[in-house]
Design a protein around this motif. Structure first.
Motif, mmCIF file in Angstrom:
data_model
loop_
_atom_site.group_PDB
_atom_site.id
_atom_site.type_symbol
_atom_site.label_atom_id
_atom_site.label_comp_id
_atom_site.label_asym_id
_atom_site.label_seq_id
_atom_site.Cartn_x
_atom_site.Cartn_y
_atom_site.Cartn_z
ATOM 1 N N SER A 252 -2.956 -11.210 -1.003
ATOM 2 C CA SER A 252 -2.541 -9.799 -1.008
ATOM 3 C C SER A 252 -3.033 -9.065 -2.252
ATOM 4 O O SER A 252 -3.270 -7.856 -2.218
ATOM 5 N N THR B 157 -6.150 -6.537 -2.283
ATOM 6 C CA THR B 157 -6.182 -5.120 -1.897
ATOM 7 C C THR B 157 -6.504 -4.246 -3.102
ATOM 8 O O THR B 157 -6.990 -3.127 -2.939
ATOM 9 N N LYS C 16 2.999 2.626 5.501
ATOM 10 C CA LYS C 16 2.575 1.332 6.051
ATOM 11 C C LYS C 16 1.164 0.942 5.608
ATOM 12 O O LYS C 16 0.699 -0.149 5.936
ATOM 13 N N VAL D 295 1.069 -2.352 3.597
ATOM 14 C CA VAL D 295 1.408 -3.489 4.460
ATOM 15 C C VAL D 295 0.219 -3.833 5.350
ATOM 16 O O VAL D 295 -0.156 -4.999 5.498
ATOM 17 N N ARG D 296 -0.400 -2.804 5.924
ATOM 18 C CA ARG D 296 -1.581 -3.010 6.776
ATOM 19 C C ARG D 296 -2.707 -3.665 5.976
ATOM 20 O O ARG D 296 -3.368 -4.578 6.451
ATOM 21 N N ASN D 297 -2.915 -3.181 4.744
ATOM 22 C CA ASN D 297 -3.986 -3.730 3.908
ATOM 23 C C ASN D 297 -3.756 -5.193 3.564
ATOM 24 O O ASN D 297 -4.683 -5.997 3.580
ATOM 25 N N ILE D 298 -2.512 -5.540 3.272
ATOM 26 C CA ILE D 298 -2.185 -6.934 2.956
ATOM 27 C C ILE D 298 -2.414 -7.814 4.185
ATOM 28 O O ILE D 298 -2.988 -8.905 4.087
ATOM 29 N N GLU D 299 -1.996 -7.339 5.351
ATOM 30 C CA GLU D 299 -2.222 -8.104 6.583
ATOM 31 C C GLU D 299 -3.715 -8.305 6.823
ATOM 32 O O GLU D 299 -4.150 -9.386 7.229
ATOM 33 N N LEU D 300 -4.502 -7.281 6.550
ATOM 34 C CA LEU D 300 -5.949 -7.372 6.727
ATOM 35 C C LEU D 300 -6.561 -8.400 5.775
ATOM 36 O O LEU D 300 -7.419 -9.198 6.168
ATOM 37 N N ARG E 297 -5.103 -11.000 4.587
ATOM 38 C CA ARG E 297 -4.707 -12.325 5.085
ATOM 39 C C ARG E 297 -5.548 -12.733 6.287
ATOM 40 O O ARG E 297 -5.914 -13.889 6.424
ATOM 41 N N GLU E 298 -5.862 -11.765 7.148
ATOM 42 C CA GLU E 298 -6.717 -12.060 8.309
ATOM 43 C C GLU E 298 -8.120 -12.469 7.863
ATOM 44 O O GLU E 298 -8.691 -13.417 8.401
#
Length: 194
Positions: A133, A136, A164, A167-172, A174-175
């Motif tokens: 994370s 980002t 959001k 949160v979206r950036n952190i998920e990205l 991780r993906e």
């Protein structure tokens, strides 16, 4: 073409590597909703501080603050101050960020401009150093991003649920993972730990 082969990860390439990072990562992954228009319109300034001390960075920041105040938004929307010779230590960077924020507030420009922070060793408070994370906010070199508040407010008004975005950036991140980040921006291979 492998970007890391054409541009070595050295201070002399700081502006070019940061520009590629903005275009490939920040705009390419839509990490920041107002980055694409300023890149497209060429109203983002990449300023490199040649100094090697926090004092030199403060002086460069004040010069950038003057420059952006004296410019119209359609010619200079935002400025990214890159410090390839100073503030490699993240704690020293954060101390300098606090000073710059204080200067911005004392100048009466706290509601006009805001600072965003990026660093190769960026670490969110309470998050493990190796957590993906953190990427980002990890840039090739320490950077201070001077942003016009009005511009940001206008963009965010047209953006669904701006809270959001982090949160979206952190998920990205991780993906993508380490390999995905390096594939997208090869210079990361020079400093992403394995």
């Amino acid at each position: 073409m492998n970007t890391s082969q054409t541009l070595k990860y050295i201070p002399e390439n700081a502006e070019a590597l940061t520009r590629q990072w903005v275009e490939t990562m920040v705009v390419g992954l839509n990490l920041c909703p107002f980055a694409a228009p300023v890149v497209k319109n060429a109203t983002i300034r990449y300023a490199v501080c040649e100094g090697n001390s926090a004092e030199a960075v403060v002086q460069a920041f004040l010069a950038e603050l003057d420059r952006i105040q004296e410019s119209e938004e359609d010619e200079l929307s935002t400025s990214l101050l890159i410090t390839p010779y100073a503030l490699e230590d993240f704690e020293q960077y954060l101390d300098t960020l606090d000073i710059l924020q204080m200067l911005l507030e004392r100048s009466g420009l706290g509601g006009v401009f805001q600072l965003a922070s990026f660093h190769p060793h960026y670490q969110f408070d309470g998050v493990d150093e190796d957590d993906i994370s953190n990427w980002t906010n990890r840039s090739p070199y320490p950077c201070f991003h001077l942003i016009r508040e009005g511009m940001m407010s206008r963009v965010l008004m047209n953006y669904d649920d701006p809270d959001k975005i982090p949160v979206r950036n952190i998920e990205l991140m991780r993906e993508l993972g380490r390999e995905g980040l390096i594939k997208r921006y090869p210079p990361y291979a020079d400093y992403i730990p394995e």
